[in-house]
Design an enzyme around this catalytic site. Structure first.
Site, mmCIF file in Angstrom:
data_model
loop_
_atom_site.group_PDB
_atom_site.id
_atom_site.type_symbol
_atom_site.label_atom_id
_atom_site.label_comp_id
_atom_site.label_asym_id
_atom_site.label_seq_id
_atom_site.Cartn_x
_atom_site.Cartn_y
_atom_site.Cartn_z
ATOM 1 N N HIS A 130 9.127 6.371 -9.574
ATOM 2 C CA HIS A 130 7.892 5.596 -9.413
ATOM 3 C C HIS A 130 7.230 5.285 -10.752
ATOM 4 C CE1 HIS A 130 7.993 5.612 -5.064
ATOM 5 N NE2 HIS A 130 8.519 6.820 -5.196
ATOM 6 N N THR B 230 32.391 6.169 -2.938
ATOM 7 C CA THR B 230 31.671 5.056 -2.316
ATOM 8 C C THR B 230 31.827 3.789 -3.164
ATOM 9 O OG1 THR B 230 29.570 4.422 -1.313
ATOM 10 C CG2 THR B 230 29.421 5.558 -3.413
ATOM 11 N N THR B 231 31.805 2.668 -2.503
ATOM 12 C CA THR B 231 31.950 1.380 -3.188
ATOM 13 C C THR B 231 30.827 1.193 -4.209
ATOM 14 O OG1 THR B 231 33.041 0.435 -1.287
ATOM 15 C CG2 THR B 231 32.014 -1.122 -2.786
ATOM 16 N N LYS C 210 12.814 -0.345 -7.279
ATOM 17 C CA LYS C 210 11.355 -0.451 -7.146
ATOM 18 C C LYS C 210 10.851 -1.395 -8.247
ATOM 19 C CE LYS C 210 11.323 3.978 -4.722
ATOM 20 N NZ LYS C 210 11.461 3.531 -3.332
ATOM 21 N N THR D 266 15.306 4.583 -10.407
ATOM 22 C CA THR D 266 15.810 3.635 -9.408
ATOM 23 C C THR D 266 15.803 2.231 -9.998
ATOM 24 O OG1 THR D 266 15.512 2.761 -7.186
ATOM 25 C CG2 THR D 266 13.516 3.214 -8.393
ATOM 26 N N THR E 86 6.316 11.867 6.266
ATOM 27 C CA THR E 86 6.242 11.420 4.873
ATOM 28 C C THR E 86 5.072 12.110 4.159
ATOM 29 O OG1 THR E 86 7.104 9.309 5.644
ATOM 30 C CG2 THR E 86 6.226 9.349 3.418
ATOM 31 N N ARG F 291 8.229 5.191 14.648
ATOM 32 C CA ARG F 291 7.905 4.163 13.642
ATOM 33 C C ARG F 291 8.313 2.780 14.110
ATOM 34 N NH1 ARG F 291 8.211 6.768 7.877
ATOM 35 N NH2 ARG F 291 7.935 8.934 8.452
ATOM 36 N N SER G 99 12.337 24.086 -8.120
ATOM 37 C CA SER G 99 12.028 22.752 -7.608
ATOM 38 C C SER G 99 10.557 22.663 -7.203
ATOM 39 C CB SER G 99 12.950 22.512 -6.401
ATOM 40 O OG SER G 99 12.698 21.264 -5.815
HETATM 41 N N1 PLP Z 1 12.927 9.573 -5.655
HETATM 42 C C1 PLP Z 1 11.680 9.360 -5.204
HETATM 43 C C2 PLP Z 1 10.584 10.169 -5.770
HETATM 44 C C3 PLP Z 1 11.429 8.386 -4.218
HETATM 45 O O1 PLP Z 1 10.182 8.190 -3.766
HETATM 46 C C4 PLP Z 1 12.503 7.617 -3.714
HETATM 47 C C5 PLP Z 1 12.292 6.564 -2.700
HETATM 48 O O2 PLP Z 1 11.242 6.195 -2.306
HETATM 49 C C6 PLP Z 1 13.778 7.891 -4.216
HETATM 50 C C7 PLP Z 1 13.964 8.852 -5.174
HETATM 51 C C8 PLP Z 1 14.951 7.112 -3.716
HETATM 52 O O3 PLP Z 1 15.088 5.948 -4.457
HETATM 53 P P1 PLP Z 1 15.798 4.665 -3.793
HETATM 54 O O4 PLP Z 1 14.766 3.986 -2.959
HETATM 55 O O5 PLP Z 1 16.289 3.876 -4.947
HETATM 56 O O6 PLP Z 1 16.919 5.199 -2.951
#
Ligand code: PLP
Length: 408
Positions: free
Chosen positions: A215, A275-276, A246, A243, A361, A21, A136
């Site tokens: 997403h 972690t911090t 995004k 998240t 990916t 990449r 899952s």
């Molecule tokens: N969950 C999904 C479905 C994602 O596509 C991603 C990242 O692209 C994450 C979690 C991880 O989120 P973050 O980018 O906030 O680490």
């Protein structure tokens, strides 16, 4: 011993498999997003970004930037430590209250990324449920897969969005405790899971549910809480994960759930404890973004309008897009080298930045350009995108969809 060689060999293997990449060096311009500067081999150049996961441009929103700058001036640049030691800032506590309210849950817990939320959240939850079986979805994100793996519990993978298969596995698990982990919007194909039907099954078979809305948060539902809110099923999902990096435009991740769940994860999750913490300025910026999108539907409406225009323009041009019901517009190439070449030509010849999406990916043979139109793209940029894709497709000899078929 030549240690360097191990690493060179590893990278060479990726190059041989055409999986190496490269990243374009991009400098965003807040005043003109999605315009940006590309620092390429010929020097700086103006481009338009078409692949940002800052889906609504909130990373460039005045309120968000102001909250970040003002809080940094008051509280400093860093968090000062883990939450257990000295990083439990007022800003992060306020952010968690904002997120709990967003999802209608008793509590929320913030992590340093969405990835960590899933990895440490899923593994901790499953470890705290004796004899738990994890079910899952086969297309779950890597962060969820790692969470399932680190749980060390029995796992069963159900075929993507396949309710009959999920039911079969739930039934086979008998009366053991069960945790169903799935996403609302799958980010590469842009398809949506049947949340309500999955909740029906979970209720019927006594399973707990964990939903990744990474997403979807900010973009769906009247207050931007995600697809579960839009579908009226938010209360039926036990744990919602999201998240801040995004559509909310900042960085960080979280889970929202009942108080007892949040308290247990807070107390046991290594990815939270060791972690911090997120800096207060980041937490304040994220809270400003969440607050704004709870009250404003303008960004969502404009995003959906621009998404529809892009899909329409690509269809009229006969470009092979994967039809989706979401803001994610994959244009299929089906070959790693051609996908990289298309991306390079778009950038160098048209000033359009769309990162190629290749294996791992997406599966081999389904390489694509993943386009994410947002509210800041104007109509002239949409037209220029379609024209540039047609030019690149023609020059690379990539297949178009027959016009009659495209118009159907
Ligand atoms: N969950 C999904 C479905 C994602 O596509 C991603 C990242 O692209 C994450 C979690 C991880 O989120 P973050 O980018 O906030 O680490």
């Amino acid at each position: 011993m030549n240690y360097t060689q191990y690493f060179e060999n590893a990278v060479d293997a990726l190059k041989r498999e055409r999986r190496y990449r490269t990243f374009a060096e991009i400098e965003r311009d807040t005043a003109h997003f999605p315009r940006a500067t590309w620092h390429g081999p010929q020097g700086p150049r103006d481009i338009v970004i078409w692949c940002s996961n800052d889906y609504l441009g909130m990373g460039c929103h005045d309120d968000v930037i102001e909250a970040m700058c003002a809080t940094a001036r008051e509280a400093g640049a860093g968090a000062g430590g883990t939450r257990n030691i000295s990083g439990n800032s007022h800003a992060i506590v306020e952010l968690e209250a904002e997120l709990a309210d967003l999802h209608g849950k008793e509590g929320a817990l913030v992590f340093t990324s969405g990835y960590i939320s899933n990895e440490t959240g899923i593994s901790t939850l499953a470890r705290l449920i004796p004899d738990c079986v994890i079910l899952s979805d086969e297309l779950n994100h890597n962060s969820m897969i790692e969470g399932v793996r680190h749980a060390g519990r029995e796992k069963q993978i159900f075929r993507h969005n396949d309710l009959a298969h999920l039911e079969e596995l739930l039934r086979a698990a008998g009366d053991r405790p069960k945790l169903v982990v799935f996403e609302s919007i799958y980010s590469m194909d842009g398809d949506v899971s049947p949340i309500s039907a999955i909740c029906d099954l979970a209720e019927r078979y006594g399973a707990m549910t964990y939903l990744d809305e990474v997403h979807a948060v900010g973009m769906y539902g009247p207050r931007g809480a995600g697809v579960a809110e839009r579908d009226g099923v938010m209360q039926r999902v036990d744990v919602i994960e999201g998240t801040l990096g995004k559509a909310f435009g900042v960085v960080g991740g979280y889970i929202a759930a009942k108080r007892a769940v949040i308290d247990a994860v807070r107390s046991y999750a290594p990815g939270f404890i060791f972690t911090t913490a997120l800096p207060p300025a980041v937490a304040a910026a994220a809270a400003a973004s969440v607050r704004h999108l709870k009250n404003s539907g303008a960004e969502r409406a404009r995003q959906q309008a621009q998404v529809a225009k892009v899909k329409d323009a690509l269809e009229r041009a006969g470009l092979p897009q994967l039809v989706t019901d979401t803001h994610i517009v994959p244009v299929m190439v089906g070959d790693a080298e051609a996908c990289k070449a298309a991306s390079d030509m778009l950038l160098s010849d048209h000033g359009i930045y769309i990162q190629p999406i290749n294996y791992p990916t997406v599966p081999r043979g389904t390489e694509r350009l993943r386009i994410t139109p947002g509210p800041c793209h104007d109509d002239a940029q949409v037209a220029a995108l379609a024209a540039a894709l047609v030019d690149v497709w023609s020059r690379l000899g990539l297949p178009f969809i027959a016009r009659a078929q495209a118009a159907e």
